[in-house]
Design a protein around this motif. Structure first.
Motif, PDB file in Angstrom:
ATOM      1  N   GLN A 116       0.565  20.455  -1.339  1.00  0.00           N
ATOM      2  CA  GLN A 116       1.797  21.016  -1.911  1.00  0.00           C
ATOM      3  C   GLN A 116       1.679  22.445  -2.513  1.00  0.00           C
ATOM      4  OE1 GLN A 116       3.571  18.494  -4.692  1.00  0.00           O
ATOM      5  NE2 GLN A 116       5.328  19.610  -4.924  1.00  0.00           N
ATOM      6  N   PRO A 117       1.725  23.524  -1.666  1.00  0.00           N
ATOM      7  CA  PRO A 117       1.864  24.890  -2.229  1.00  0.00           C
ATOM      8  C   PRO A 117       3.207  25.165  -2.465  1.00  0.00           C
ATOM      9  CG  PRO A 117       1.794  24.523   0.520  1.00  0.00           C
ATOM     10  CD  PRO A 117       1.655  23.282  -0.102  1.00  0.00           C
ATOM     11  N   ALA A 118       3.337  26.319  -2.721  1.00  0.00           N
ATOM     12  CA  ALA A 118       4.392  26.967  -3.260  1.00  0.00           C
ATOM     13  C   ALA A 118       5.869  26.553  -2.382  1.00  0.00           C
ATOM     14  CB  ALA A 118       4.761  28.335  -3.690  1.00  0.00           C
ATOM     15  N   VAL A 119       5.810  26.525  -1.224  1.00  0.00           N
ATOM     16  CA  VAL A 119       6.731  26.425  -0.256  1.00  0.00           C
ATOM     17  C   VAL A 119       6.748  25.153   0.660  1.00  0.00           C
ATOM     18  CG1 VAL A 119       8.150  27.408   1.718  1.00  0.00           C
ATOM     19  CG2 VAL A 119       7.251  28.923   0.063  1.00  0.00           C
ATOM     20  N   TRP A 120       6.032  24.888   1.294  1.00  0.00           N
ATOM     21  CA  TRP A 120       5.715  23.547   1.908  1.00  0.00           C
ATOM     22  C   TRP A 120       5.285  22.576   1.127  1.00  0.00           C
ATOM     23  CZ3 TRP A 120       8.037  23.163   6.789  1.00  0.00           C
ATOM     24  CH2 TRP A 120       8.307  24.234   7.419  1.00  0.00           C
ATOM     25  N   SER A 121       5.383  21.297   1.645  1.00  0.00           N
ATOM     26  CA  SER A 121       4.714  19.955   1.222  1.00  0.00           C
ATOM     27  C   SER A 121       4.381  19.278   2.408  1.00  0.00           C
ATOM     28  CB  SER A 121       5.231  19.711   0.146  1.00  0.00           C
ATOM     29  OG  SER A 121       6.583  19.089   0.320  1.00  0.00           O
ATOM     30  N   ALA A 122       3.227  18.412   2.063  1.00  0.00           N
ATOM     31  CA  ALA A 122       3.124  17.201   3.219  1.00  0.00           C
ATOM     32  C   ALA A 122       2.259  16.168   2.511  1.00  0.00           C
ATOM     33  CB  ALA A 122       2.526  17.829   4.254  1.00  0.00           C
ATOM     34  N   ALA A 123       2.392  15.085   3.133  1.00  0.00           N
ATOM     35  CA  ALA A 123       1.459  13.786   2.381  1.00  0.00           C
ATOM     36  C   ALA A 123       1.470  12.876   3.450  1.00  0.00           C
ATOM     37  CB  ALA A 123       2.246  13.268   1.021  1.00  0.00           C
ATOM     38  N   ALA A 124       0.422  12.101   3.205  1.00  0.00           N
ATOM     39  CA  ALA A 124       0.082  10.941   4.057  1.00  0.00           C
ATOM     40  C   ALA A 124      -0.476   9.701   2.993  1.00  0.00           C
ATOM     41  CB  ALA A 124      -0.829  11.152   5.041  1.00  0.00           C
ATOM     42  N   GLU A 125       0.118   8.558   3.331  1.00  0.00           N
ATOM     43  CA  GLU A 125      -0.319   7.422   2.364  1.00  0.00           C
ATOM     44  C   GLU A 125      -0.699   6.318   3.230  1.00  0.00           C
ATOM     45  OE1 GLU A 125       3.395   8.021  -0.930  1.00  0.00           O
ATOM     46  OE2 GLU A 125       3.407   6.400   0.465  1.00  0.00           O
ATOM     47  N   VAL A 126      -1.753   5.538   2.717  1.00  0.00           N
ATOM     48  CA  VAL A 126      -2.212   4.328   3.318  1.00  0.00           C
ATOM     49  C   VAL A 126      -1.795   3.236   2.237  1.00  0.00           C
ATOM     50  CG1 VAL A 126      -3.890   2.654   4.124  1.00  0.00           C
ATOM     51  CG2 VAL A 126      -3.568   5.263   4.889  1.00  0.00           C
ATOM     52  N   ILE A 127      -1.161   1.930   2.574  1.00  0.00           N
ATOM     53  CA  ILE A 127      -0.848   1.180   1.547  1.00  0.00           C
ATOM     54  C   ILE A 127      -1.522  -0.133   2.247  1.00  0.00           C
ATOM     55  CG2 ILE A 127       0.724  -0.142   0.408  1.00  0.00           C
ATOM     56  CD1 ILE A 127       2.431   2.206   0.319  1.00  0.00           C
ATOM     57  N   ALA A 128      -2.182  -1.082   1.651  1.00  0.00           N
ATOM     58  CA  ALA A 128      -2.932  -2.053   2.296  1.00  0.00           C
ATOM     59  C   ALA A 128      -2.888  -3.515   1.126  1.00  0.00           C
ATOM     60  CB  ALA A 128      -4.429  -1.852   2.711  1.00  0.00           C
ATOM     61  N   ILE A 129      -2.439  -4.520   1.686  1.00  0.00           N
ATOM     62  CA  ILE A 129      -2.222  -5.741   0.848  1.00  0.00           C
ATOM     63  C   ILE A 129      -3.000  -6.949   1.751  1.00  0.00           C
ATOM     64  CG2 ILE A 129      -0.813  -7.405  -0.482  1.00  0.00           C
ATOM     65  CD1 ILE A 129      -0.191  -4.605  -1.337  1.00  0.00           C
ATOM     66  N   GLY A 130      -3.548  -7.698   0.779  1.00  0.00           N
ATOM     67  CA  GLY A 130      -4.348  -8.664   1.437  1.00  0.00           C
ATOM     68  C   GLY A 130      -3.281  -9.938   1.695  1.00  0.00           C
ATOM     69  N   ASP A 131      -3.841 -11.094   2.371  1.00  0.00           N
ATOM     70  CA  ASP A 131      -2.860 -11.927   2.677  1.00  0.00           C
ATOM     71  C   ASP A 131      -2.416 -12.798   1.350  1.00  0.00           C
ATOM     72  OD1 ASP A 131      -5.908 -13.193   2.609  1.00  0.00           O
ATOM     73  OD2 ASP A 131      -4.654 -15.000   2.411  1.00  0.00           O
ATOM     74  N   VAL A 132      -1.424 -13.251   1.255  1.00  0.00           N
ATOM     75  CA  VAL A 132      -0.800 -13.847   0.126  1.00  0.00           C
ATOM     76  C   VAL A 132      -0.183 -15.294   0.421  1.00  0.00           C
ATOM     77  CG1 VAL A 132       1.392 -13.745  -1.417  1.00  0.00           C
ATOM     78  CG2 VAL A 132       0.262 -11.569  -0.674  1.00  0.00           C
TER      79      VAL A 132
END
Length: 701
Positions: A610-626
């Motif tokens: 996240q610089p002054a003008v552009w922004s980008a992000a990547a997420e990983v979400i992991a949940i075990g069995d329920v």
């Protein structure tokens, strides 16, 4: 060679201790949090697990559900059900995981006003993210200082107005016919500041028969009283008219077509309408040198009407209360506390003492969900009662810096909760179901903090908590007889936590081990005629490990990591009903069975640029069995999702425009996003959406 989570934790601590001992102390920002009820002590110096989420930071999420902003918090599991007829599922360290609707087992607050009723049932639907400033979450033993159903505490705070005025307009649209529009006006004129925020959200829904509309408003008006005194008026409104309910799916249905609705949902046109209006006054007033009074008074109304898919044949039973639920809730309360900061034996000390009283009056009516051959309409009256729940609590806590590197925090709360019901529907074979019961508990807590270095804290804490049944759970007796289940006992828990916190110039690392042993755990006793009954089933244990890391790389890069390992299980065996139509528990649940609704593993990672003008992000979400039921015969498989987002900002003097895009489930995985625990017809599964795109614009001045 594989290692257990305990062994890995020991290695992590061993590796961290010598490294921290050689660090040069750094200057850290002193961040306090309201959840700990401490004014002069930072979250870093509090012997508890405390987290804070900044809601005003730029993001690319729709801004509709609080679950969007809580994914990176260890120990907390918030699930968007893709079903606005049912609230977000929220659990903390396994507490609240078995709730089939709303939030229970976790205390909720919005700008200091309780969003959890005295019986322990809470709602998130009126939390307006457009006007939000931050969310604070308290986990572990010190949650017990908030009284009934305090497996954890979540507090939402809207932003304070400031000068110069700021106007924010945000619009977005995305997959499945979803669109939103929101606006916020922040400002200050002399001694008065204000925050007015409104939003509307519409969706056709990922699944069939899941369209919804949510209209929300939140207003906060603050008046400076001089000498750090402040009076706030907080009001909010939410309206969800006829949100469609697709109900859960069986495993076979989910695998065949995750977007379908259950047939009876269409047959009975299952849906729910909610309307809530609430006002609160919050006073902060210095009364003497280093002494302060904080007081909250509030009142509100919440109306709920829900059409269920209850079979017509089941309503032939004269004790059945029908397939349309009509609730009118009037509620209100007071909370006042005095705090003092001073010295004792030459060391800093902070003391707090307070009292609270809350009342919920509920007019509950039930109607048949048919008229003749027409289904899904309001029919004849089948239930009419006036329910009342009141609590009267006293609490106190004391923090003391007993030595340069040592501090202690102790406290206790005494809670008395009265349930009473007056039955106005006494006809023929349906007898008078009136009754009352009182629960009273004392919940002490204590913690000690040690500071080996300026950047390292180690703490241990112990406490006792309790959780009464809600009115929904005492509504039906397990033996099928008339009247309320007033024989249910509160679940009593003993909590322990050992933790460590590290801080550097550009990094933070928190680590906690926890255990909560519960007596008289509540669980389902029977499923009959579309109704669930409950009973106490003995001991349960919730224990695990939480860790969270936040790193900054220069000025533009941030990395966030959170992991939770949770073992939640019944310690005693018992009998339960494992099928619809079961009136008497006949299926054994073995000691050691997992508590349904809990995931053994939970992982989150987010890398943002996240610089002054552009922004980008990547997420990983992991949940075990329920696991989805007490007997553990089925479970929702674990999953891992990748989410991507990007944005671009343009600046023109005092105004800015930001365009943003987000892709959820970028790899288009099939998964179960949430489960309906112990669903009597084995329709446990609520599928998560496929690859979804959200595009938005935000203008600020």
């Amino acid at each position: 060679m594989t290692r257990s989570p305990r062994a890995l934790l020991a290695l992590a601590i061993a590796a961290a201790v010598p490294a921290q001992a050689q660090q040069t102390p750094s200057t850290l920002p002193r961040v306090t949090v309201e959840a700990a009820r401490l004014q002069g002590v930072s979250a870093f110096d509090t012997p508890a697990s405390l987290d804070r989420v900044d809601l005003r930071a730029a993001n690319a999420s729709p801004g509709v559900n609080l679950s969007e902003r809580l994914a990176g918090m260890p120990g907390l599991l918030a699930r968007d059900r893709q079903n606005y007829a049912q609230d977000t599922q929220l659990s903390i360290r396994g507490f609240g995981a078995r709730a089939t609707f709303g939030v229970r087992g976790v205390r909720l607050y919005a700008d200091g006003v309780p969003a959890t009723m005295p019986d322990g049932q809470g709602q998130l639907s009126h939390f307006n993210l457009m006007g939000g400033d931050r969310v604070e979450v308290l986990r572990g033993p010190f949650s017990a200082l908030y009284g009934n159903s305090s497996g954890g505490v979540l507090q939402f705070f809207s932003a304070d107005g400031a000068s110069p005025d700021e106007v924010d307009v945000r619009a977005g649209a995305g997959s499945h016919g979803s669109r939103s529009l929101g606006a916020r006006w922040l400002g200050r004129q002399g001694r008065v500041d204000y925050n007015l925020a409104a939003s509307v959200f519409d969706t056709d829904g990922y699944r069939e028969h899941s369209a919804a509309r949510r209209e929300s408003f939140n207003g906060k008006l603050g008046v400076s009283l001089g000498e750090q005194g402040r009076l706030q008026l907080v009001g909010n409104h939410v309206n969800l008219p006829d949100a469609q309910d697709p109900l859960g799916l069986s495993r076979a249905q989910w695998q065949a077509d995750p977007r379908q609705a259950t047939g009876v949902a269409l047959q009975f046109n299952t849906r729910k309408s909610v309307r809530q209006d609430q006002l609160g006054l919050v006073l902060d007033l210095p009364v003497a040198q280093r002494q302060k009074v904080h007081a909250v008074a509030y009142g509100g109304q919440r109306e709920v009407r829900q059409y269920l898919a209850l079979p017509v044949a089941a309503q032939a039973n004269p004790l059945n209360s029908g397939g349309v639920i009509d609730l009118a809730n009037d509620y209100g309360g007071l909370d006042a506390r005095w705090s003092w900061q001073g010295q004792w034996a030459g060391r800093d000390v902070e003391a707090t003492a307070g009292a609270s009283a809350d009342r919920q009056i509920q007019q509950r009516r039930g109607y048949e969900n048919f008229v003749g051959d027409q289904l899904g309409v309001q029919g004849a009256l089948r239930r009419d009662e006036r329910n009342r729940v009141e609590n009267r609590d006293l609490y106190a806590q004391l923090w003391w810096q007993l030595a340069p590197a040592w501090s202690v925090l102790v406290g206790a709360r005494r809670s008395a909760i009265d349930f009473a019901s007056v039955d106005h529907y006494v006809r023929g074979a349906n007898p008078d179901d009136s009754g009352s019961v009182r629960y009273a508990e004392t919940t002490p807590v204590a913690g000690v903090m040690f500071a080996p270095t300026a950047d390292w804290r180690v703490y241990a804490s112990l406490g006792r908590g309790f959780e009464t049944p809600t009115f929904n759970e005492v509504g039906y007796r397990a033996d099928g007889g008339a009247g309320l289940a007033l024989d249910l006992q509160p679940a009593i828990s003993r909590h322990a936590e050992l933790g460590s916190k590290w801080r550097g110039d550009q990094w933070e690392w928190d680590l906690a081990l926890f255990r909560a042993d519960t007596d008289d755990e509540l669980s389902v006793a029977s499923n009959l005629g579309g109704r669930s009954t409950y009973r106490n089933v003995g001991q349960a244990r919730r224990q695990g490990i939480e860790t969270a890391v936040n790193l900054s790389f220069g000025q533009d890069w941030q990395w966030q990591l959170a992991y939770t390992w949770l073992q939640a299980e019944f310690r005693d065996g018992f009998l339960t009903c494992a099928r619809s139509g079961c009136a008497t528990p006949d299926t054994p649940v073995a000691a050691g069975a997992r508590i349904p609704g809990t995931a053994r593993h939970q992982f989150f990672s987010r890398l943002a640029w996240q610089p002054a003008v552009w922004s980008a992000a990547a997420e990983v979400i992991a949940i075990g069995d329920v696991s989805v039921n007490d007997i553990g015969s089925e479970s929702a498989p674990g999953y891992a999702l990748v989410n991507l987002e990007a944005g671009r900002r343009w600046q023109w003097g005092a105004s800015s425009l930001r365009a943003f895009a987000r892709v959820d489930n970028a790899l288009d995985r099939d998964y179960v996003g949430s489960v309906i625990v112990n669903e009597g017809n084995a329709r446990y599964y609520e599928p998560g959406p496929d690859r979804s795109v959200w595009l938005g614009l935000e203008w600020r001045r």
